[in-house]
Design a protein around this motif. Structure first.
Motif, PDB file in Angstrom:
ATOM      1  N   ARG A   1      52.417  59.182 108.331  1.00 60.68           N
ATOM      2  CA  ARG A   1      53.322  58.251 107.647  1.00 60.68           C
ATOM      3  C   ARG A   1      52.911  58.008 106.200  1.00 60.68           C
TER       4      ARG A   1
ATOM      5  N   SER B   1      66.818  54.971 111.101  1.00 70.49           N
ATOM      6  CA  SER B   1      66.802  55.192 109.652  1.00 70.49           C
ATOM      7  C   SER B   1      68.201  55.378 109.026  1.00 70.49           C
TER       8      SER B   1
ATOM      9  N   LEU C   1      63.801  57.310 103.778  1.00 70.38           N
ATOM     10  CA  LEU C   1      63.178  58.289 104.668  1.00 70.38           C
ATOM     11  C   LEU C   1      64.052  58.405 105.905  1.00 70.38           C
TER      12      LEU C   1
ATOM     13  N   ALA D   1      62.881  53.269 101.364  1.00 66.57           N
ATOM     14  CA  ALA D   1      63.431  52.493 102.477  1.00 66.57           C
ATOM     15  C   ALA D   1      63.181  53.245 103.774  1.00 66.57           C
ATOM     16  N   THR D   2      62.818  52.517 104.808  1.00 64.26           N
ATOM     17  CA  THR D   2      62.598  53.132 106.122  1.00 64.26           C
ATOM     18  C   THR D   2      63.358  52.349 107.190  1.00 64.26           C
ATOM     19  N   GLY D   3      63.411  52.933 108.387  1.00 57.25           N
ATOM     20  CA  GLY D   3      64.100  52.287 109.505  1.00 57.25           C
ATOM     21  C   GLY D   3      63.161  51.518 110.412  1.00 57.25           C
TER      22      GLY D   3
ATOM     23  N   SER E   1      64.840  60.138 109.371  1.00 57.79           N
ATOM     24  CA  SER E   1      64.443  60.990 110.497  1.00 57.79           C
ATOM     25  C   SER E   1      65.747  61.374 111.194  1.00 57.79           C
TER      26      SER E   1
HETATM   27  P1  ATP Z   1      64.051  56.252 113.595  1.00 54.42           P
HETATM   28  O1  ATP Z   1      64.965  55.831 114.707  1.00 54.42           O
HETATM   29  O2  ATP Z   1      64.592  55.980 112.256  1.00 54.42           O
HETATM   30  O3  ATP Z   1      63.527  57.637 113.785  1.00 54.42           O
HETATM   31  P2  ATP Z   1      61.777  55.253 114.943  1.00 54.42           P
HETATM   32  O4  ATP Z   1      62.039  53.990 115.675  1.00 54.42           O
HETATM   33  O5  ATP Z   1      61.780  56.531 115.672  1.00 54.42           O
HETATM   34  O6  ATP Z   1      62.777  55.306 113.713  1.00 54.42           O
HETATM   35  P3  ATP Z   1      59.289  56.029 113.717  1.00 54.42           P
HETATM   36  O7  ATP Z   1      59.361  57.362 114.330  1.00 54.42           O
HETATM   37  O8  ATP Z   1      58.028  55.240 113.787  1.00 54.42           O
HETATM   38  O9  ATP Z   1      60.387  55.035 114.222  1.00 54.42           O
HETATM   39  O10 ATP Z   1      59.672  56.166 112.197  1.00 54.42           O
HETATM   40  C1  ATP Z   1      59.676  55.055 111.362  1.00 54.42           C
HETATM   41  C2  ATP Z   1      60.403  55.404 110.071  1.00 54.42           C
HETATM   42  O11 ATP Z   1      59.707  56.433 109.389  1.00 54.42           O
HETATM   43  C3  ATP Z   1      61.795  55.953 110.308  1.00 54.42           C
HETATM   44  O12 ATP Z   1      62.749  54.941 110.462  1.00 54.42           O
HETATM   45  C4  ATP Z   1      62.006  56.749 109.050  1.00 54.42           C
HETATM   46  O13 ATP Z   1      62.408  55.921 107.972  1.00 54.42           O
HETATM   47  C5  ATP Z   1      60.629  57.315 108.771  1.00 54.42           C
HETATM   48  N1  ATP Z   1      60.501  58.659 109.365  1.00 54.42           N
HETATM   49  C6  ATP Z   1      59.969  58.994 110.550  1.00 54.42           C
HETATM   50  N2  ATP Z   1      60.049  60.327 110.751  1.00 54.42           N
HETATM   51  C7  ATP Z   1      60.638  60.843 109.649  1.00 54.42           C
HETATM   52  C8  ATP Z   1      61.004  62.165 109.248  1.00 54.42           C
HETATM   53  N3  ATP Z   1      60.791  63.229 110.024  1.00 54.42           N
HETATM   54  N4  ATP Z   1      61.583  62.329 108.044  1.00 54.42           N
HETATM   55  C9  ATP Z   1      61.817  61.260 107.255  1.00 54.42           C
HETATM   56  N5  ATP Z   1      61.507  60.008 107.583  1.00 54.42           N
HETATM   57  C10 ATP Z   1      60.909  59.790 108.766  1.00 54.42           C
END
Ligand code: ATP
Ligand code: MG
Length: 399
Positions: free
Chosen positions: A265, A190, A183, A285-287, A185
């Motif tokens: 989410r 991520s 995923l 996988a997520t960040g 963002s």
């Molecule tokens: P990132 O720096 O990766 O955006 P973040 O610290 O901003 O992470 P969150 O916004 O809570 O954390 O998002 C957590 C995780 O959810 C992200 O790391 C990503 O894997 C997934 N995610 C969030 N927004 C999106 C999006 N628009 N598209 C795809 N995946 C997303």
């Protein structure tokens, strides 16, 4: 004087590899080495005594080949070498040419024999070649901290001589561990998480949720730029752009503000999982990193996991923001990630997301939504884009 015959000598770590996995590891490594150098010129690849050799006779850019190889997972080190017949005279000739091009106060010869029937031992080779260098240049031998280390690897049919081996990224060759859906963002975390999965041998399919037309298309452009950068490590990528704005609008109509982030989410995870199944991916996988933001508490992570029917891998879970940022800078994704944008996470997002919802509470708010329809809608709206590195002459741009 005879022509120098360049080659790149690649070392990989076999430790930690079970015997049965070795052929698979080598097959993927060889394929990736070939792929990443395919546009640079003719390369002949051979496997020899725990190394991979890329013969570059008549190659226009041996250094570029070496540099590309330093971005292939599974590579422990790579060096631009010269290959010569395994005679002392031939070794001296190429050592002589290497040392006369440089200035150095101290050196050592590090000879290794990949086959032990060679008439000279490595100690004898070190002595003879060392004496030869001492005759040619005013430098001393320093075994502990030499300014120049000259490596001599003797193989059955030929010898490779090189200086300055460079450290590779390690890990496992992309493809050896199967496929995951990451995923992605537009944020900092991520892309680093996706890269970490590649490093463990995964082929990564990217999924980005955007809110066009409710928000400008900047987040889509960022996702593209990030995937383009990351494709240098896996040669071919798919990015699935999923429209999420309409889904968020429906969520907003029924779900109270504190619960929205967790519901978004969970929907993202379900849609990503559906897309993963279509592509035979075995995990997401997520960040996420524990406690980094309000939505990343243990409780919320548990709620997100409950929505998924496949493992959600979180390679950054134990990392600090500073460590993640450092890695993003080394990868070159940082500058892309910090471009301002309006990610879908900024649309319809409450000021204070819930940090501790129980499973019952989440299920109760979700009961007011037609989750299967929303998931089907996200899945059907996904648009695939293809990325390649290096570009192929006849790219197949369709799914
Ligand atoms: P990132 O720096 O990766 O955006 P973040 O610290 O901003 O992470 P969150 O916004 O809570 O954390 O998002 C957590 C995780 O959810 C992200 O790391 C990503 O894997 C997934 N995610 C969030 N927004 C999106 C999006 N628009 N598209 C795809 N995946 C997303
Ligand atoms: Mg984010």
């Amino acid at each position: 004087m005879s022509r120098l015959r360049p080659a790149v000598i690649v070392h990989y770590h076999e430790v930690g590899l079970k015997r049965g996995n070795r052929p698979l590891f080598l097959r993927h490594l060889a394929r990736n080495l070939t792929r990443t150098t395919s546009d640079l010129g003719p390369v002949r690849l051979r496997q020899l005594s725990g190394r991979i050799l890329l013969d570059l006779d008549d190659h226009p850019a041996p250094e570029k080949v070496r540099d590309r190889i330093l971005r292939v997972f599974g590579v422990a080190s790579a060096a631009l070498a010269y290959r010569v017949p395994s005679t002392l005279e031939a070794m001296k000739a190429v050592v002589g040419r290497l040392v006369e091009r440089r200035t150095f106060a101290s050196f050592r010869i590090s000879a290794r024999r990949a086959f032990k029937t060679y008439p000279l031992t490595s100690v004898e080779l070190n002595r003879q070649l060392g004496a030869f260098v001492l005759e040619k240049v005013a430098a001393r031998v320093d075994l502990k901290e030499p300014e120049l280390e000259i490596h001599v690897e003797v193989m059955p049919s030929e010898t490779f001589v090189y200086v300055d081996p460079m450290t590779g990224p390690g890990g496992l060759p992309v493809g050896a561990s199967g496929t995951v859906v990451a995923l992605l963002s537009g944020g900092i975390d991520s892309p680093v998480a996706a890269w970490r999965m590649m490093k463990r041998g995964c082929r990564v399919v990217f999924v980005h949720f955007h809110s066009v037309p409710y928000l400008p298309a900047t987040s889509q452009a960022k996702a593209r730029a990030l995937v383009e950068r990351l494709t240098e490590w896996q040669y071919e990528s798919r990015l699935l752009q999923v429209p999420f704005g309409e889904i968020q609008r429906e969520v907003v109509l029924t779900v109270p503000p504190p619960a929205r982030v967790i519901v978004y989410r969970r929907l993202m995870v379900r849609i990503a999982e559906a897309l993963a199944r279509e592509r035979a991916a075995l995990a997401l996988a997520t960040g996420e990193s524990l406690g980094q933001v309000a939505s990343q508490t243990l409780q919320n992570i548990a709620r997100i996991d409950e929505a998924a029917g496949m493992p959600i891998l979180r390679p950054l879970i134990g990392m600090d923001k500073l460590e993640i940022t450092g890695e993003a800078q080394r990868l070159g994704t940082f500058e892309i990630s910090i471009e301002p944008d309006a990610d879908c996470c900024t649309l319809f997002v409450p000021a204070h997301p819930a940090t501790r919802m129980s499973e019952d509470e989440v299920c109760a708010v979700e009961a007011r939504l037609d989750v299967p329809r929303l998931v089907a809608q996200g899945r059907a709206g996904a648009v695939a884009e293809t990325f390649e590195f290096p570009a192929r002459a006849h790219a197949a741009l369709t799914e």
